[in-house]
Design an enzyme around this catalytic site. Structure first.
Site, PDB file in Angstrom:
ATOM      1  N   GLN A 108       0.828  -1.204   0.000  1.00  0.00           N
ATOM      2  CA  GLN A 108       0.000   0.000   0.000  1.00  0.00           C
ATOM      3  C   GLN A 108       0.863   1.255   0.000  1.00  0.00           C
ATOM      4  OE1 GLN A 108      -2.176   0.506   3.648  1.00  0.00           O
ATOM      5  NE2 GLN A 108      -3.744   1.767   2.705  1.00  0.00           N
ATOM      6  N   GLY A 109       0.670   2.121  -0.987  1.00  0.00           N
ATOM      7  CA  GLY A 109       1.431   3.366  -1.050  1.00  0.00           C
ATOM      8  C   GLY A 109       0.549   4.560  -0.728  1.00  0.00           C
ATOM      9  N   SER A 162       0.642   6.434   2.958  1.00  0.00           N
ATOM     10  CA  SER A 162       1.305   7.372   3.881  1.00  0.00           C
ATOM     11  C   SER A 162       2.592   7.940   3.280  1.00  0.00           C
ATOM     12  CB  SER A 162       1.663   6.666   5.185  1.00  0.00           C
ATOM     13  OG  SER A 162       0.512   6.255   5.853  1.00  0.00           O
ATOM     14  N   GLU A 207     -15.409  -1.839   5.143  1.00  0.00           N
ATOM     15  CA  GLU A 207     -15.359  -3.194   5.669  1.00  0.00           C
ATOM     16  C   GLU A 207     -15.593  -3.215   7.174  1.00  0.00           C
ATOM     17  OE1 GLU A 207     -15.890  -6.146   5.142  1.00  0.00           O
ATOM     18  OE2 GLU A 207     -14.113  -6.954   4.163  1.00  0.00           O
ATOM     19  N   SER A 252      -5.559   6.154  13.024  1.00  0.00           N
ATOM     20  CA  SER A 252      -5.228   6.032  14.450  1.00  0.00           C
ATOM     21  C   SER A 252      -6.513   6.092  15.287  1.00  0.00           C
ATOM     22  CB  SER A 252      -4.302   7.164  14.874  1.00  0.00           C
ATOM     23  OG  SER A 252      -5.019   8.381  14.890  1.00  0.00           O
ATOM     24  N   ASN A 253      -6.407   5.682  16.538  1.00  0.00           N
ATOM     25  CA  ASN A 253      -7.604   5.684  17.380  1.00  0.00           C
ATOM     26  C   ASN A 253      -8.166   7.088  17.565  1.00  0.00           C
ATOM     27  OD1 ASN A 253      -7.345   2.989  17.420  1.00  0.00           O
ATOM     28  ND2 ASN A 253      -7.181   2.770  19.634  1.00  0.00           N
ATOM     29  N   GLU A 254      -7.291   8.087  17.501  1.00  0.00           N
ATOM     30  CA  GLU A 254      -7.772   9.463  17.597  1.00  0.00           C
ATOM     31  C   GLU A 254      -8.601   9.821  16.359  1.00  0.00           C
ATOM     32  OE1 GLU A 254      -4.691   8.402  18.363  1.00  0.00           O
ATOM     33  OE2 GLU A 254      -5.019   8.613  20.516  1.00  0.00           O
TER      34      GLU A 254
END
Lengths: 392, 351
Positions: free
Chosen positions: A127-128, A130, A246, A375-377
């Site tokens: 996966q490209g 980030s 998903e 992220s969880n944030e």
């Protein structure tokens, strides 16, 4: 309201359990359970090809491309049983990410060219997305793709490319219109062969000592224009589809439950002056509480799976991602604590079992779980904005 | 597994919602009750008339032949509307009277609301231990103290007591409750013909009913909090501008959704296996923890207004705290689960 599985689903569960525990070779499952990094690519490949041969690799895809006519609950059962049996799951980049995007937005030619090979892991995708300056703020990405005739010329850098060292192809978000009025509007979704001249992969070593992620550099990489997915400058829509469509597998409940059961076995094998660590009231209470919290997650996965709306980004996935990553980390933390002083050693030997010596690096490694995939944030922001309507 | 509610359940829920709205406590300065609930005889009659007291009991005993699932759906509406009653407690008593077999007349009166019969199991200066009371029984009379009794205006209470090493459940008629305590000094009582399993099943029904009420209270506290973050302005902007608040609201939401799954599952499971103590304890632990999280954050995210009696949000927190400490607190139930943690490899929700 009904607690039991229907007869049909119970039979389905039994069929999955039987397949995963009897048809997937023992060596694959024990080595995967032990968390071996050495030869991990081979385990994943063997597992996915076996699953694919039996129609179990990409059940969520459209039927004509190898998908199954299963309910979301059945896909959930499939996933849980696979994890419970320590079967390496199909590579997420193939099965959950690029495959569904190509199936939904790709050209007929792209589908023929890529989908069968993607399902069978004949192509290993990475996966490209980030970049060094585009993490949670993914839409700030700066890698450019400039159209020249029948090609795009790609320049820039991607990072955190998981298992990129094994990858044959990369699906990348690239900026095709730097002048777009909103940064989300100038992004396209490109499929790129990793052997194309101008691509360099550089490993990033992580705190657990392992090599799992990479930096990928693009220097005047020429990509045929027919490897653009969908429309130019619509890549952000496809990326959102990929990240949010998903619910199945978002929370690794099967794997968490298995690890928690393992933790009890480990605790029962550790002597204390009065018995075993499993008899220790503080540890037993911690396990009992985790079992309760994991049950709540397990039930929530089953509850929201039934309400799945296919194809749309779904904020309920965020609940599962948030709580799933937290509990996964909690259980690994528990295992480090059970290992106690044995966790100071990172290499197994005759006297020190592998689960104990792996416990610290594994715990450290899975701090990633609350960072990757949003992220969880970010998940909390999706919940507060998308579900609760709290818009700053 | 299926968590959807059917038409009949929806109709029940809507009817209870409508009834509860009529008995919600006032929100005017100096008129708002604080502290432990007071008995509201009119609300109690309304509950009885709707059949809620008989929901999980057989039709020939005056019940509705429904299950713990319907109890939870009804209790959630009471919790949302802050109609604080002894619903969970009354179900425990009715369940024991039903199990006794020879208390049909009293059970019918409990279900139709003409007799208020509640359990008085707690004892002063004793940790929760339902099978190990300090009250003693001897030849049909009881000695010791039960406190607090849930409501002083009871027509009868059920009391746990030891006779030798046997714990039994006893019916005490017209008990004299003073300052929340029932002093028993050779007090005449009728022993119910119930087993330890019956006692567990009754308490588990009470636990799941209270968990339903807690779920409704948490839903409402979260909704009020979210609404407040949208409308309240400070520094010239709505509070929802501040991520430190919205992120915490998101965590509250996650907590409540996990509690919802657990409470509904608990009701479905206990409907099948009334003395499945482990499931009841998991429901209790999870709602206990969630109740604290949501109750505390609801006040904190409101700020000062959340502390005031005239504003509802803090009352939810009061009630959640009471619920957590009824029929065994989180510590007790976690202890029960911890004791049995090596009995199973994992928790199979389909088992």
């Amino acid at each position: 309201m009904k607690r039991q599985l229907s007869d049909e689903d119970a039979a389905f569960r039994q069929r999955m359990r039987e397949f995963f525990t009897t048809q997937v070779p023992e060596d694959i499952r024990t080595r995967w359970a032990a968390g071996a990094e050495e030869g991990m690519d081979d385990l994943i490949r063997r597992s996915q090809q076996l699953l694919n041969a039996n129609g179990l690799a990409v059940p969520g895809w459209p039927k004509e491309w190898g998908g199954q006519d299963w309910s979301t609950l059945q896909r959930q059962i499939w996933h849980e049983e696979m994890q419970a049996a320590s079967v390496p799951p199909p590579l997420a980049f193939n099965a959950n990410m690029v495959g569904p995007v190509i199936a939904a937005f790709g050209s007929e030619e792209q589908k023929q060219r890529f989908l069968p090979a993607t399902a069978n892991l004949d192509i290993w995708w990475c996966q490209g997305f980030s970049e060094p300056d585009a993490g949670s703020d993914l839409a700030s990405l700066r890698t450019t793709a400039v159209r020249e005739g029948d090609e795009y010329v790609v320049n820039g850098q991607k990072t955190w490319t998981t298992l990129g060292q094994y990858a044959d192809w990369i699906f990348a978000l690239v900026r095709t219109d730097p002048k777009a009025p909103k940064k989300q509007m100038g992004i396209s979704f490109l499929l790129i062969d990793m052997l194309t001249p101008g691509i360099t992969v550089r490993p990033i070593q992580l705190i657990d000592g392992g090599h799992e992620v990479n930096e990928v550099f693009f220097e005047n990489v020429r990509v045929p224009a027919d490897q653009l997915v969908g429309e130019e400058n619509k890549g952000w829509d496809y990326a959102k589809f990929l990240l949010g469509n998903e619910r199945v597998g978002v929370a690794p409940v099967g794997s968490i439950k298995r690890k928690l059961a393992d933790a009890k076995t480990y605790a029962a094998s550790i002597a204390t002056p009065t018995g075993t660590l499993l008899d220790d009231p503080l540890l037993a209470a911690r396990i009992a509480e985790l079992e309760t919290e994991v049950m709540a997650l397990d039930l929530t996965v089953l509850r929201v799976a039934a309400n799945s709306k296919d194809g749309k980004p779904d904020p309920a996935s965020s609940i599962l991602k948030l709580r799933g990553s937290q509990l996964q980390q909690d259980v690994l933390e528990l295992i480090v604590d059970i290992a106690g002083p044995m966790g100071l050693q990172w290499a197994a030997g005759d006297e020190l079992p592998g689960w104990a010596t792996h416990s610290t690096p594994t715990y450290l490694n899975f701090r990633k779980a609350s960072i990757y995939g949003g992220s969880n944030e970010v998940q909390r922001q999706i919940i507060s904005g998308g579900i609760l309507g709290l818009k700053g | 597994m299926d968590f959807t509610i059917d038409d009949e359940q929806r109709a029940l829920r809507d009817a209870v919602r409508d009834m509860a709205s009529r008995f919600a406590p006032p929100e005017e300065r100096d008129k708002v009750p604080t502290g432990p609930r007071a008995h509201d005889a009119k609300a109690w009659t309304a509950l009885a008339e709707m059949g809620l007291l008989g929901l999980p009991f057989a039709e020939d005993a005056g019940g509705m032949d429904a299950t713990a699932v319907e109890v939870v759906l009804a209790a959630a509406e009471l919790g949302k509307a802050r109609v604080q009653t002894a619903y969970g407690e009354a179900l425990v008593a009715a369940s024991l009277l039903a199990a006794a077999g020879d208390q049909k007349a009293l059970l019918e009166k409990v279900i139709d609301g003409s007799a208020l019969v509640l359990p008085a199991f707690a004892e002063p200066m004793r940790a929760w231990a339902p099978h190990d009371p300090s009250v003693t029984a001897s030849g049909g009379s009881l000695s010791g103290v039960k406190a607090p009794v849930p409501i002083a205006e009871v027509d009868a209470v059920l009391v746990t007591a030891c006779e030798g090493d046997q714990t039994g459940v006893y019916l005490v008629d017209s008990p004299q409750v003073s300052d929340g305590a029932l002093k028993l000094d050779g007090t005449a009582a009728t022993k119910l013909n119930v087993s330890a399993d019956d006692l567990d099943a009754a308490l588990n029904l009470g636990i799941v009913a209270l968990a339903g009420e807690a779920l409704g209270a948490m839903d409402a506290a979260l909704a009020m909090t979210v609404d407040y973050l949208k409308t309240r302005k400070q520094f010239g902007v709505p509070l929802m501008t501040f991520q430190t608040l919205t992120q915490r609201a998101a965590d509250m939401y996650v907590s409540v959704e996990l509690a919802r799954s657990t409470v509904l599952y608990g009701a479905m499971t206990l409907a099948e296996r009334p003395s499945d103590n482990a499931t009841a304890s998991r429901v209790k632990v999870l709602t206990g923890r969630t109740g604290r999280h949501v109750g505390q954050e609801a006040i904190q995210l409101h700020g000062g207004i959340g502390m005031t009696a005239e504003y509802a949000v803090g009352h939810y927190t009061t009630r959640l705290t009471a619920i957590e400490h009824t029929f065994g607190d989180t510590r007790y139930h976690l202890g029960q689960l911890a004791r049995d943690v090596s009995d199973h490899a994992e928790v199979d929700v389909f088992a």
